[in-house]
Motif scaffolding. Sequence first.
Motif, PDB file in Angstrom:
ATOM      1  N   GLU A 193       1.252   2.734  -3.411  1.00  0.00           N
ATOM      2  CA  GLU A 193       0.086   3.271  -4.117  1.00  0.00           C
ATOM      3  C   GLU A 193       0.170   4.790  -4.247  1.00  0.00           C
ATOM      4  O   GLU A 193       0.568   5.481  -3.310  1.00  0.00           O
ATOM      5  N   TYR A 201       0.796  -1.232   0.000  1.00  0.00           N
ATOM      6  CA  TYR A 201       0.000   0.000   0.000  1.00  0.00           C
ATOM      7  C   TYR A 201       0.831   1.286   0.000  1.00  0.00           C
ATOM      8  O   TYR A 201       0.370   2.304  -0.499  1.00  0.00           O
ATOM      9  N   HIS A 206      -4.535   5.213  -4.202  1.00  0.00           N
ATOM     10  CA  HIS A 206      -5.376   4.518  -3.230  1.00  0.00           C
ATOM     11  C   HIS A 206      -4.567   4.021  -2.041  1.00  0.00           C
ATOM     12  O   HIS A 206      -4.722   2.894  -1.602  1.00  0.00           O
TER      13      HIS A 206
END
Lengths: 259, 174
Positions: free
Chosen positions: A131, A128, A134
């Motif tokens: 990203e 993550y 998002h």
Amino acid sequence: MSGRDFSERDIHMALDGELPEEDRTAYDAWLDANQDMKARAARYEADRQRLRASLEAVLAEPVPARLSRALEGGAAEPPRRAALRWIAAAAIFSVGGLGGYALGRRGDGPVSRDERLAQNAIIAHRIYSAEKLHVVEVGADQKDHLVGWLSRRVGLTLMAPDLSAQGYELIGGRLLPADGGTAAQFMYQSADGQRVSLYITSDKGEQDTGFRLYEGDPIRACYWVDEGYGCAVAGAAPAAKLLAAANLAYRQLLAGAEA
Amino acid sequence: MSVDARKAAVLAEIPRLRRYARALLRDGDRADDLVQDCLERALRRLDNWMEGESPRRWLFTIMHNLFVDQMRRKGRRPEGAMLPLDHAEALAAPAEQAELMGAREVLNALQAISPERRAALLAVAVEGFSYAEAAAMLGVPAGTLMSRVARGRDDLRALLDDAGRRRMIRVIET
């Protein structure tokens, strides 16, 4: 004059007592004529001095009983397997709670529960933090909603610790699957765009741990288990910085849980 | 030589074995685990120790082989090594911090040197083995040993320079 040429190799040999005695005079003359080589030789000698001095204290330590006992044979006790392999940071807290050290394991044993915590945190961070759009499910602008939602889903009283003392601002968080359950991830970012994440899952294991460092490449995690909270701060930041951030998170989570 | 005399000779080497192990592995408990494994293996093979052979060389050879095995196992587990949290240590003992800082820097630097070079450098520069002795101990030709010592020394120099620069930066930041 011994008619041979000298090179850096001779510096090592001279330092290690391997230079033939008959070459010594010519070697010294070569050093005098080559100041850079002379400086190199002096530097190596100084480094060796530092190396020896750094290790000297070990010789003076009393021999641990388990080692002298190992020689008595018979009922040899199993090696302690580095029970304190990771120096727990418990001592730096004036607040108690980060007690004992979990027992270490053999290097080739199965991955322990708390190491899996670190691995999961690292994987989640790797996915993550990369990203662009998002990176979080719920942004820091809805912090109360985020914290309430994650607390409910993870089953712990959570809060999003303030890590600004280490230069990290909360950008939001998300819910993650964890081994047989759920985990919360709070994502933080520094002014120069470096991200660290705090991973929290419910850990009802019987043992609390001190702070430990899991060195992944390039992401590392500082993790701990305390009072049913299994936590990890993951990122590519230097270990000291992660530890400082973990320290901040730990205190605030503890205060939040007791509030 | 009686078994007791042999054991006594082994016992006398423990401090040096511990120093070598500590320098190889950095972490005190892991180092003592290595020494303990070494002593247990030595005890089982006490009969293999040849009369007249230096107990030091014999024991260092055993321990080095165990160290190599350990590095190999670690190599198969790519998830990364566990490192002690130096900074926690430092925070816990501020009084000792300055005094230990230099040693810590050196010990950390050693860990960044490849295990082969680290072992060669330590055997020669700290433990004082000759090239021939160290080569026999590490099971490599003398030429290989020499080049490992030289490269290890060069690595150490560069690492200590880096550590020194980082320390400067920290001082400037605070």
